[in-house]
Design an enzyme around this catalytic site. Structure first.
Site, PDB file in Angstrom:
ATOM      1  N   ASP A  31       0.855  -1.189   0.000  1.00 34.99           N
ATOM      2  CA  ASP A  31       0.000   0.000   0.000  1.00 34.99           C
ATOM      3  C   ASP A  31       0.891   1.240   0.000  1.00 34.99           C
ATOM      4  O   ASP A  31       1.875   1.317   0.729  1.00 34.99           O
ATOM      5  CB  ASP A  31      -0.905  -0.006   1.242  1.00 34.99           C
ATOM      6  N   ILE A  32       0.537   2.212  -0.813  1.00 34.13           N
ATOM      7  CA  ILE A  32       1.347   3.425  -0.957  1.00 34.13           C
ATOM      8  C   ILE A  32       1.296   4.290   0.306  1.00 34.13           C
ATOM      9  O   ILE A  32       2.196   5.092   0.554  1.00 34.13           O
ATOM     10  CB  ILE A  32       0.874   4.222  -2.200  1.00 34.13           C
ATOM     11  N   HIS A 101     -10.182  -5.496  -3.502  1.00 31.87           N
ATOM     12  CA  HIS A 101      -8.853  -5.789  -2.932  1.00 31.87           C
ATOM     13  C   HIS A 101      -9.005  -6.107  -1.458  1.00 31.87           C
ATOM     14  O   HIS A 101      -9.921  -5.620  -0.791  1.00 31.87           O
ATOM     15  CB  HIS A 101      -7.896  -4.614  -3.123  1.00 31.87           C
ATOM     16  N   MET A 102      -8.069  -6.905  -0.975  1.00 30.52           N
ATOM     17  CA  MET A 102      -8.010  -7.242   0.441  1.00 30.52           C
ATOM     18  C   MET A 102      -6.751  -6.620   1.029  1.00 30.52           C
ATOM     19  O   MET A 102      -5.680  -6.666   0.421  1.00 30.52           O
ATOM     20  CB  MET A 102      -7.970  -8.766   0.604  1.00 30.52           C
ATOM     21  N   HIS A 103      -6.900  -6.012   2.206  1.00 32.21           N
ATOM     22  CA  HIS A 103      -5.748  -5.457   2.923  1.00 32.21           C
ATOM     23  C   HIS A 103      -5.171  -6.516   3.857  1.00 32.21           C
ATOM     24  O   HIS A 103      -5.930  -7.262   4.494  1.00 32.21           O
ATOM     25  CB  HIS A 103      -6.180  -4.271   3.793  1.00 32.21           C
TER      26      HIS A 103
HETATM   27  P1  5GP Z   1      -9.569   1.107   0.089  1.00 27.76           P
HETATM   28  O1  5GP Z   1      -9.788   2.248   1.031  1.00 27.76           O
HETATM   29  O2  5GP Z   1     -10.190   1.333  -1.255  1.00 27.76           O
HETATM   30  O3  5GP Z   1      -9.926  -0.220   0.695  1.00 27.76           O
HETATM   31  O4  5GP Z   1      -8.003   0.996  -0.097  1.00 27.76           O
HETATM   32  C1  5GP Z   1      -7.303   1.538  -1.170  1.00 27.76           C
HETATM   33  C2  5GP Z   1      -5.857   1.549  -0.774  1.00 27.76           C
HETATM   34  O5  5GP Z   1      -5.081   1.743  -1.937  1.00 27.76           O
HETATM   35  C3  5GP Z   1      -5.502   2.681   0.208  1.00 27.76           C
HETATM   36  O6  5GP Z   1      -5.004   2.124   1.411  1.00 27.76           O
HETATM   37  C4  5GP Z   1      -4.441   3.483  -0.544  1.00 27.76           C
HETATM   38  O7  5GP Z   1      -3.394   3.924   0.283  1.00 27.76           O
HETATM   39  C5  5GP Z   1      -3.960   2.506  -1.611  1.00 27.76           C
HETATM   40  N1  5GP Z   1      -3.515   3.138  -2.844  1.00 27.76           N
HETATM   41  C6  5GP Z   1      -4.158   4.142  -3.513  1.00 27.76           C
HETATM   42  N2  5GP Z   1      -3.480   4.463  -4.614  1.00 27.76           N
HETATM   43  C7  5GP Z   1      -2.396   3.629  -4.667  1.00 27.76           C
HETATM   44  C8  5GP Z   1      -1.319   3.499  -5.595  1.00 27.76           C
HETATM   45  O8  5GP Z   1      -1.218   4.186  -6.607  1.00 27.76           O
HETATM   46  N3  5GP Z   1      -0.379   2.554  -5.305  1.00 27.76           N
HETATM   47  C9  5GP Z   1      -0.456   1.766  -4.193  1.00 27.76           C
HETATM   48  N4  5GP Z   1       0.534   0.884  -4.019  1.00 27.76           N
HETATM   49  N5  5GP Z   1      -1.466   1.878  -3.302  1.00 27.76           N
HETATM   50  C10 5GP Z   1      -2.424   2.794  -3.534  1.00 27.76           C
END
Ligand code: 5GP
Ligand code: ZN
Length: 109
Positions: A31-32, A101-103
């Site tokens: 995660d970025i 996606h899964m964290h």
């Molecule tokens: P969500 O909140 O949709 O479950 O999680 C999306 C995740 O993607 C966030 O934790 C965010 O930091 C990560 N993310 C967003 N843009 C990018 C990117 O360009 N590259 C990476 N590696 N992670 C990203």
């Protein structure tokens, strides 16, 4: 692949994002904006918007996401200490990237 989708681009190798693991079904990358010392994203290559859009036929993808998460936790050395797996669903659930996606977060001491 959905042309304007960030995770479609990343999972199909169209960005410079480092891929930690890849198979036919999914990719894993960091995660970025990490919320923990280890914060990985397990991302199917197929564009599925969210859990709400899963069909019966997607069950093997979900099983694989969890199995790969387990392997990645061990590889990252957080299996024994423990970790969290979670999926945010739509805006109210905290989802900001609308590609399933899964964290995997862990690594706290
Ligand atoms: P969500 O909140 O949709 O479950 O999680 C999306 C995740 O993607 C966030 O934790 C965010 O930091 C990560 N993310 C967003 N843009 C990018 C990117 O360009 N590259 C990476 N590696 N992670 C990203
Ligand atoms: Zn996508």
């Amino acid at each position: 692949m959905k042309k304007d989708c960030l995770f479609c681009k990343i999972s199909h190798g169209k960005t410079s994002t480092e891929i930690l693991y890849e198979n036919d079904t999914l990719v894993v990358f960091r995660d970025i904006n990490p919320a923990a010392p280890i914060h990985l994203l397990i991302v199917p290559k197929n564009h599925i918007r969210s859990v709400n859009d899963l069909s019966e036929a997607d069950q093997p993808i979900l099983a694989e996401m969890v199995m790969v998460a387990k392997e990645m936790a061990a590889q990252q050395g957080v299996d024994k200490s423990g970790y969290r797996l979670f999926i945010n669903v739509e805006r109210g659930g905290g989802q900001v990237v609308f590609h399933l996606h899964m964290h995997l977060i862990g690594g706290w001491h």
